[in-house]
Design a protein around this motif. Structure first.
Motif, short mmCIF file in Angstrom:
data_model
loop_
_atom_site.label_atom_id
_atom_site.label_comp_id
_atom_site.label_asym_id
_atom_site.label_seq_id
_atom_site.Cartn_x
_atom_site.Cartn_y
_atom_site.Cartn_z
N ALA A 1 43.65 51.77 52.19
CA ALA A 1 43.33 50.65 51.30
C ALA A 1 44.60 50.09 50.66
N ILE A 2 45.44 50.98 50.16
CA ILE A 2 46.67 50.53 49.49
C ILE A 2 47.66 49.95 50.50
N TYR A 3 47.77 50.64 51.64
CA TYR A 3 48.74 50.24 52.65
C TYR A 3 48.48 48.82 53.15
N LEU A 4 47.18 48.49 53.30
CA LEU A 4 46.85 47.18 53.87
C LEU A 4 46.70 46.08 52.83
N GLY A 5 46.24 46.45 51.62
CA GLY A 5 45.76 45.42 50.70
C GLY A 5 46.82 44.77 49.82
N ASP A 6 46.54 43.49 49.44
CA ASP A 6 47.27 42.87 48.34
C ASP A 6 46.61 43.32 47.04
N ARG A 7 45.35 43.67 47.18
CA ARG A 7 44.57 44.09 46.02
C ARG A 7 43.58 45.15 46.51
N VAL A 8 43.36 46.15 45.67
CA VAL A 8 42.38 47.18 46.01
C VAL A 8 41.27 47.16 44.96
N ILE A 9 40.02 47.06 45.42
CA ILE A 9 38.88 47.12 44.52
C ILE A 9 38.24 48.49 44.72
N ALA A 10 38.14 49.25 43.64
CA ALA A 10 37.49 50.55 43.75
C ALA A 10 36.07 50.42 43.22
N LEU A 11 35.11 50.90 44.00
CA LEU A 11 33.71 50.84 43.58
C LEU A 11 33.23 52.21 43.10
N ALA A 12 32.29 52.20 42.16
CA ALA A 12 31.62 53.43 41.74
C ALA A 12 30.24 53.42 42.37
#
Lengths: 250, 254
Positions: B200-211
């Protein structure tokens, strides 16, 4: 070793011939294998057998083609649309248990003697396995493929043609093979019962005119026709599958 | 400019007492050309969220806007790359014809469809398998074919649902770089669902974490790492490790 499968029939026929020559079997009911072969050759060389074969095949294939068209189209409709399923299925379920032979009088009344009435009964008899196989195969098609089709904005017709039908083709082929076997049975039955044409009719004539050797010859001949039909359909099946697998009918 | 906007999107299955809330009050804006990774524990509704964006599912309440227009159903403008490539490809069509599927119904002739498909396959270094069938290819190859087909539909957003979830680690890294490159070269907006933090971090400009239970936005992280990214250097970068640490703790506490 495929020849091993021939051992049993060969031995049985040899025993039959020997027993017959030793007068252990009454010739009136059980003709001698050598007589059967002779009768077969006579029927073949006089053209009687070929004419009857053509007549039976005509009705068988005619009926089978009608059943295939109706079976696949209806199967697609019923499998794809739940509305169609709700509207059509009860009627189909009500018709299905009707024995095809019971339709012979009706068919005769509507169409008279000849190839049409025979084909109609054949079609009614062999439509069911094709219809059921198509419906089941269509219903089993993966929802994922439907989503792919939706995303690519294909209409229902393109979805059926490009996704559902090719995926269902293998199972439809199985239904068609079952149907073709039934088609031949139905055609010969109609000929034996009422229709004065084809192999069924000449079978019953041979029996009634006290020519059991000719009757046996024709009986075996019907078997050969059945296996040949099945073999051809299997070939055809593979070819259609391969065509689809390639790029035709895209 | 916002490519996609989710306003108070909720989704429940069933009604009355037996109702299950899958997603709860999701607000999200995805900018044009942005690469957004969505991560979360299994069962948090991240796949459902992507299906909502694809128009394959409708929300119970709230609205989803794509380029300012409400999403009413699936569309060619929004390509979806499914995780189960085996089911999303047509096994009876050779690779090129699977790609050409996306051109069918368009203006191209048969010959042009094939030529365009093969061009696209060449750009992804898949030309040598264009006449083979999906079943003859490895999982990674099949997934690349599905990606090629998605690109062939010339989408304005690429929605990817755990596309590398079923692949081995080596193939995964190669495909990460490939997707990264394609998205950058074509300037496509991308949404990428994964359960792999680092991916997620490697690819993204932004990471959205869901609960999970119900699915809701837990945290948003802006990734400032420069592009093109590198499997070794980026993953050893202090900022990468910092994000990783933060997300790991967040998700563990779930």
């Amino acid at each position: 070793m495929r020849w091993k499968g021939l051992v049993l029939p060969f031995v049985l026929v040899a025993c039959w011939e020997l027993a017959s020559r030793a007068d252990l079997i009454p010739l009136q009911t059980m003709s001698r294998p050598s007589d059967i072969i002779a009768a077969w050759w006579t029927d073949l060389s006089t053209g009687v057998l070929l004419t009857a074969t053509v007549q039976t095949l005509q009705a068988t294939l005619f009926g089978f083609l009608i059943a295939t068209a109706i079976g696949i189209l209806t199967g697609l409709f019923v499998g794809l649309s739940s509305t169609a399923r709700l509207m059509i299925s009860p009627s189909l379920e009500a018709l299905r248990p009707v024995p095809p032979v019971a339709l012979i009088p009706l068919s005769l009344l509507l169409l008279g003697f000849g190839v049409s009435m025979e084909a109609a009964v054949v079609a009614f008899a062999c439509v069911w396995p094709i219809l059921i196989a198509t419906t089941a195969a269509v219903k089993a098609s993966d929802p994922r493929l439907h989503e792919v089709a939706q995303i690519l904005e294909f209409n229902s017709f393109s979805y059926a043609r490009k996704f559902v039908l090719p995926a269902a083709l293998g199972r439809i082929g199985v239904g068609m093979r079952t149907g073709l076997g039934i088609a031949l049975v139905a055609a010969v039955t109609v000929e034996i019962v009422v229709n004065p044409r084809g192999l069924g009719y000449s079978l019953i004539i041979a029996q009634q005119s006290l020519h059991p050797d000719s009757m046996y010859a024709q009986l075996l001949w019907v078997g050969v026709i059945g296996s040949t039909l099945n073999y051809w359909l299997m070939k055809f099946d593979h070819r259609v599958l391969r065509l689809y697998a390639g790029r035709a009918l895209r | 400019m916002a490519k996609m906007e989710l306003n108070r999107v909720s989704l429940s299955y069933g009604d009355g007492k037996g109702a299950r809330r899958i997603l709860d009050n999701i607000n999200l804006t995805i900018g044009s050309g942005e690469f957004v990774s969505i991560i979360g524990p299994s069962g948090c509704g991240k796949t459902t969220l992507l299906r909502l964006m694809g128009g394959l599912v409708r929300p119970s309440t709230g609205t989803l806007l794509f380029e300012g227009t409400e999403i009413k159903g699936p569309s060619r403008q929004r390509a979806v790359v499914f995780q189960d490539y085996g089911k999303a490809l047509l096994p009876w069509r050779p690779v090129w014809a699977n790609v050409a599927l996306a051109f069918e119904g368009g203006k191209l002739t048969r010959t042009q469809q094939k030529a365009s498909s093969i061009d696209l396959l060449r750009s992804m270094k898949l030309e040598h398998v264009s006449e083979q069938y999906p079943g003859q290819l490895s999982g990674g190859m099949q997934q690349r074919v599905q990606i090629a087909r998605s690109l062939a539909q010339d989408p304005r957003i690429l929605l990817m649902d755990e596309p590398f979830g079923a692949l081995d680690a080596m193939t995964r890294q190669q495909l990460q770089d490939e997707v990264s490159r394609i998205v950058r070269e074509r300037n496509i907006t991308a949404v990428f669902i994964t359960h792999d933090l680092e991916e997620a971090i490697y690819l993204g400009d932004r990471v959205i974490a869901l609960a999970a239970h119900p699915g809701r936005v837990l945290e948003e992280i802006n990734v400032g790492l420069s592009r093109p990214r590198d499997q070794l250097r980026t993953r050893e970068h202090p900022e990468f490790l910092q994000h990783r640490h933060k997300l790991f703790v967040l998700l563990r506490e779930q």
